[in-house]
Design a protein around this motif. Structure first.
Motif, PDB file in Angstrom:
ATOM      1  N   TRP A 197       0.935  -1.069   0.058  1.00 28.56           N
ATOM      2  CA  TRP A 197       0.096  -0.082  -0.071  1.00 28.56           C
ATOM      3  C   TRP A 197       1.061   1.318   0.020  1.00 28.56           C
ATOM      4  O   TRP A 197       0.484   2.116  -0.545  1.00 28.56           O
ATOM      5  CB  TRP A 197      -0.906   0.057   1.344  1.00 28.56           C
ATOM      6  N   ASP A 198       2.050   1.200   0.646  1.00 25.38           N
ATOM      7  CA  ASP A 198       2.865   2.491   0.804  1.00 25.38           C
ATOM      8  C   ASP A 198       4.042   2.636  -0.319  1.00 25.38           C
ATOM      9  O   ASP A 198       4.759   3.571  -0.152  1.00 25.38           O
ATOM     10  CB  ASP A 198       3.436   2.359   2.294  1.00 25.38           C
ATOM     11  N   LEU A 199       4.031   1.516  -0.645  1.00 31.02           N
ATOM     12  CA  LEU A 199       5.494   1.276  -1.703  1.00 31.02           C
ATOM     13  C   LEU A 199       5.501   2.198  -2.800  1.00 31.02           C
ATOM     14  O   LEU A 199       4.142   2.642  -3.480  1.00 31.02           O
ATOM     15  CB  LEU A 199       5.720   0.147  -2.338  1.00 31.02           C
ATOM     16  N   VAL A 200       6.395   3.171  -3.156  1.00 35.09           N
ATOM     17  CA  VAL A 200       6.277   3.997  -4.146  1.00 35.09           C
ATOM     18  C   VAL A 200       6.981   3.522  -5.490  1.00 35.09           C
ATOM     19  O   VAL A 200       7.914   2.836  -5.512  1.00 35.09           O
ATOM     20  CB  VAL A 200       7.013   5.444  -3.700  1.00 35.09           C
ATOM     21  N   ALA A 201       6.266   3.879  -6.575  1.00 29.25           N
ATOM     22  CA  ALA A 201       6.233   3.534  -7.881  1.00 29.25           C
ATOM     23  C   ALA A 201       7.880   4.259  -8.369  1.00 29.25           C
ATOM     24  O   ALA A 201       8.153   5.348  -8.123  1.00 29.25           O
ATOM     25  CB  ALA A 201       5.489   3.866  -9.099  1.00 29.25           C
ATOM     26  N   PRO A 202       8.902   3.406  -8.719  1.00 27.44           N
ATOM     27  CA  PRO A 202      10.232   3.988  -8.905  1.00 27.44           C
ATOM     28  C   PRO A 202      10.355   4.758 -10.236  1.00 27.44           C
ATOM     29  O   PRO A 202       9.393   4.796 -11.197  1.00 27.44           O
ATOM     30  CB  PRO A 202      11.071   2.494  -9.255  1.00 27.44           C
ATOM     31  N   ASP A 203      11.172   5.847 -10.287  1.00 26.52           N
ATOM     32  CA  ASP A 203      11.287   6.489 -11.566  1.00 26.52           C
ATOM     33  C   ASP A 203      11.741   5.492 -12.572  1.00 26.52           C
ATOM     34  O   ASP A 203      12.762   4.681 -12.292  1.00 26.52           O
ATOM     35  CB  ASP A 203      12.475   7.353 -11.290  1.00 26.52           C
ATOM     36  N   PRO A 204      11.109   5.455 -13.825  1.00 29.54           N
ATOM     37  CA  PRO A 204      11.562   4.467 -14.701  1.00 29.54           C
ATOM     38  C   PRO A 204      13.008   4.549 -15.455  1.00 29.54           C
ATOM     39  O   PRO A 204      13.422   3.624 -15.752  1.00 29.54           O
ATOM     40  CB  PRO A 204      10.674   4.843 -15.978  1.00 29.54           C
ATOM     41  N   GLU A 205      13.490   5.795 -15.081  1.00 31.42           N
ATOM     42  CA  GLU A 205      14.968   5.738 -15.483  1.00 31.42           C
ATOM     43  C   GLU A 205      16.044   5.145 -14.279  1.00 31.42           C
ATOM     44  O   GLU A 205      17.305   5.237 -14.662  1.00 31.42           O
ATOM     45  CB  GLU A 205      15.303   7.413 -15.501  1.00 31.42           C
ATOM     46  N   ALA A 206      15.426   4.808 -12.960  1.00 29.59           N
ATOM     47  CA  ALA A 206      16.393   4.486 -12.034  1.00 29.59           C
ATOM     48  C   ALA A 206      16.911   3.080 -12.540  1.00 29.59           C
ATOM     49  O   ALA A 206      16.203   2.225 -13.154  1.00 29.59           O
ATOM     50  CB  ALA A 206      15.613   4.389 -10.834  1.00 29.59           C
ATOM     51  N   GLY A 207      17.908   2.812 -11.999  1.00 28.30           N
ATOM     52  CA  GLY A 207      18.718   1.366 -12.331  1.00 28.30           C
ATOM     53  C   GLY A 207      18.042   0.285 -11.255  1.00 28.30           C
ATOM     54  O   GLY A 207      17.305   0.796 -10.447  1.00 28.30           O
ATOM     55  N   ARG A 208      18.480  -0.963 -11.662  1.00 22.17           N
ATOM     56  CA  ARG A 208      17.734  -1.888 -10.886  1.00 22.17           C
ATOM     57  C   ARG A 208      18.443  -2.009  -9.412  1.00 22.17           C
ATOM     58  O   ARG A 208      17.741  -2.749  -8.569  1.00 22.17           O
ATOM     59  CB  ARG A 208      18.247  -3.261 -11.588  1.00 22.17           C
ATOM     60  N   GLU A 209      19.418  -1.317  -9.289  1.00 25.82           N
ATOM     61  CA  GLU A 209      19.924  -1.375  -7.666  1.00 25.82           C
ATOM     62  C   GLU A 209      19.344  -0.153  -7.106  1.00 25.82           C
ATOM     63  O   GLU A 209      19.963   0.061  -5.706  1.00 25.82           O
ATOM     64  CB  GLU A 209      21.365  -1.358  -8.078  1.00 25.82           C
ATOM     65  N   ALA A 210      18.427   0.479  -7.665  1.00 28.96           N
ATOM     66  CA  ALA A 210      18.013   1.851  -6.995  1.00 28.96           C
ATOM     67  C   ALA A 210      17.172   1.460  -5.720  1.00 28.96           C
ATOM     68  O   ALA A 210      16.589   0.218  -5.989  1.00 28.96           O
ATOM     69  CB  ALA A 210      16.968   2.564  -7.854  1.00 28.96           C
ATOM     70  N   ALA A 211      17.444   2.091  -4.893  1.00 30.23           N
ATOM     71  CA  ALA A 211      16.344   1.806  -3.537  1.00 30.23           C
ATOM     72  C   ALA A 211      15.201   1.815  -3.753  1.00 30.23           C
ATOM     73  O   ALA A 211      14.407   2.726  -4.487  1.00 30.23           O
ATOM     74  CB  ALA A 211      16.794   2.674  -2.356  1.00 30.23           C
ATOM     75  N   LEU A 212      14.324   0.906  -3.124  1.00 28.94           N
ATOM     76  CA  LEU A 212      12.846   1.243  -3.029  1.00 28.94           C
ATOM     77  C   LEU A 212      12.604   2.107  -1.961  1.00 28.94           C
ATOM     78  O   LEU A 212      13.130   2.268  -0.914  1.00 28.94           O
ATOM     79  CB  LEU A 212      12.014  -0.490  -2.637  1.00 28.94           C
ATOM     80  N   PHE A 254      -1.192  10.125   3.526  1.00 31.65           N
ATOM     81  CA  PHE A 254      -1.013   9.834   2.044  1.00 31.65           C
ATOM     82  C   PHE A 254      -2.221   8.764   1.726  1.00 31.65           C
ATOM     83  O   PHE A 254      -2.502   8.027   2.678  1.00 31.65           O
ATOM     84  CB  PHE A 254       0.165   9.566   1.698  1.00 31.65           C
ATOM     85  N   TYR A 255      -2.591   8.801   0.525  1.00 30.10           N
ATOM     86  CA  TYR A 255      -3.306   7.641  -0.162  1.00 30.10           C
ATOM     87  C   TYR A 255      -3.169   7.386  -1.371  1.00 30.10           C
ATOM     88  O   TYR A 255      -2.513   8.389  -2.348  1.00 30.10           O
ATOM     89  CB  TYR A 255      -4.887   7.849   0.297  1.00 30.10           C
ATOM     90  N   GLY A 256      -3.291   6.187  -1.994  1.00 28.10           N
ATOM     91  CA  GLY A 256      -3.357   6.205  -3.518  1.00 28.10           C
ATOM     92  C   GLY A 256      -1.630   5.600  -3.699  1.00 28.10           C
ATOM     93  O   GLY A 256      -0.873   5.584  -2.602  1.00 28.10           O
ATOM     94  N   ARG A 257      -1.405   5.274  -4.784  1.00 29.93           N
ATOM     95  CA  ARG A 257       0.116   5.238  -5.344  1.00 29.93           C
ATOM     96  C   ARG A 257       0.870   6.221  -5.140  1.00 29.93           C
ATOM     97  O   ARG A 257       0.628   7.404  -5.702  1.00 29.93           O
ATOM     98  CB  ARG A 257       0.067   4.602  -6.574  1.00 29.93           C
ATOM     99  N   GLY A 258       2.012   6.297  -4.464  1.00 31.20           N
ATOM    100  CA  GLY A 258       3.027   7.440  -4.847  1.00 31.20           C
ATOM    101  C   GLY A 258       4.089   7.143  -5.924  1.00 31.20           C
ATOM    102  O   GLY A 258       4.206   5.669  -6.322  1.00 31.20           O
ATOM    103  N   TRP A 259       4.608   8.328  -6.558  1.00 36.43           N
ATOM    104  CA  TRP A 259       5.183   7.982  -7.710  1.00 36.43           C
ATOM    105  C   TRP A 259       6.538   8.826  -7.399  1.00 36.43           C
ATOM    106  O   TRP A 259       6.459  10.203  -7.285  1.00 36.43           O
ATOM    107  CB  TRP A 259       4.429   8.681  -8.851  1.00 36.43           C
TER     108      TRP A 259
END
Length: 352
Positions: A197-212, A254-259
């Motif tokens: 519920w609280d996980l933020v959608a990563p930036d599409p430009e971020a690499g695979r090792e970018a933090a969640l 907060f509510y909904g997806r974070g980006w």
């Protein structure tokens, strides 16, 4: 254009993605704001303009089935809903060729929790940032749709799965029973210790090792966490702060997806404003420090959880799903808000 998701206002992150208990009041929504209002708090005046936009075709009916005409890249998905908040026809797929397709190769069931509450399968985050795949959370499984081939994969998992988001080469899927990371190619799944519920959608430009990144809590307990990308272990934790906002403005919940967009994070929120404790709003904060830099004050007399964030565009504007209303674009740096799609009765997911 970054994937975005539908904003609901009113009673917590879980309620934001589930159907309301009662019909909302009849209010027209046409928020806009003067471009000169570029301070940390911005308010929407009455009228909204609608410049030409490729996403406006999202309101058009489908003219062809996906199985007969696959697409290399989708811009958006739309699930029409009836008054009972249930699917009213197949999912629509807006391709980058301007054609609206119907999803005919699979019919995803509504998601549900242990209490039997149901919600549409189309939610913010289900369309991959590259627009080539869809991921549907389902009870005890994940469905992956390849839009270029119209192929469908069903991946067995466990639990009442309700939410998904794409993180580079993986799909993160979960609900109240926990979360999984599913490899996009091999379909291998790994349990992940994060809140879906609280996980933020990563930036599409971020690499695979970018933090969640995860942001949640209430009032003085609002927290921003960074987690290791592979197992979800907490790296850092800090409070979300409102010091850049004029008194009495603050974020309550907060509510909904974070980006994420670079180092900025956008998410819908209930706020304390100059007029109301519990007003609808959208907040932008620094994903490194947790400092809230901008708030769009959407005021009172709106649907509960009216205005979920669907993502960012490539010009640094936030895309917002207004209910009632349509799709809006807010530029926090200038205060400008414009319309994208006028009226949409249903749920929307955007691609990057």
């Amino acid at each position: 254009m970054v994937a975005l998701a539908v904003a609901l206002a009113g009673g917590g992150a879980v309620a934001a993605l589930r159907p309301p208990n009662a019909p909302p009041p009849e209010h027209s929504v046409a928020p806009t704001v003067e471009p000169t209002h570029a301070g940390p708090v911005q308010r929407p005046p009455a009228e909204l303009t609608y410049p030409p936009d490729p996403l406006a075709r999202l309101a058009n009916p489908a003219t062809v089935a996906l199985s007969s005409r696959p697409v290399q890249r989708a811009l958006a998905l739309f699930q029409p809903l009836n008054q009972e908040y249930r699917a009213d026809g197949p999912v629509r797929i807006l391709g980058d060729d301007g054609v609206v397709r119907s999803l005919d190769v699979v019919t995803p069931a509504p998601t549900r929790d242990r209490g039997g509450n149901e919600a549409p399968a189309v939610k913010p985050g289900v369309l991959s940032p590259d627009g080539r795949s869809i991921a549907f959370a389902q009870t005890n499984e994940l469905i992956l749709v390849d839009l270029a081939t119209a192929g469908v994969r069903r991946i067995p998992l466990h639990g009442y799965l309700e939410l998904v988001l794409w993180s580079v080469d993986r799909v993160l899927v979960g609900g109240d029973d926990g979360a999984y990371a599913v490899d996009r190619v091999s379909s291998a799944s790994t349990p992940l210790d994060v809140s879906a519920w609280d996980l933020v959608a990563p930036d599409p430009e971020a690499g695979r090792e970018a933090a969640l990144v995860e942001v949640g809590g209430e009032r003085e307990g609002l927290l921003l966490r960074s987690r290791t990308p592979r197992d979800g272990a907490v790296r850092t934790e800090q409070r979300v702060t409102d010091g850049m906002l004029p008194s009495p403005y603050r974020v309550n919940e907060f509510y909904g997806r974070g980006w994420l967009h670079g180092e900025r994070l956008a998410r819908a929120a209930w706020i304390t404003s100059a007029e109301l404790d519990g007003a609808e709003g959208v907040a932008v904060l620094d994903a490194r420090t947790g400092a809230v830099s901008h708030v769009l004050d959407l005021g009172r007399d709106r649907w509960k959880a009216c205005c979920e964030v669907l993502g960012w565009d490539d010009r640094g504007a936030v895309l917002i799903r207004s209910k009632p209303g349509g799709l809006l674009r807010w530029q926090p740096e200038t205060g400008e808000v414009t319309g994208v799609v006028r009226d949409l009765t249903g749920t929307v997911a955007l691609a990057g």
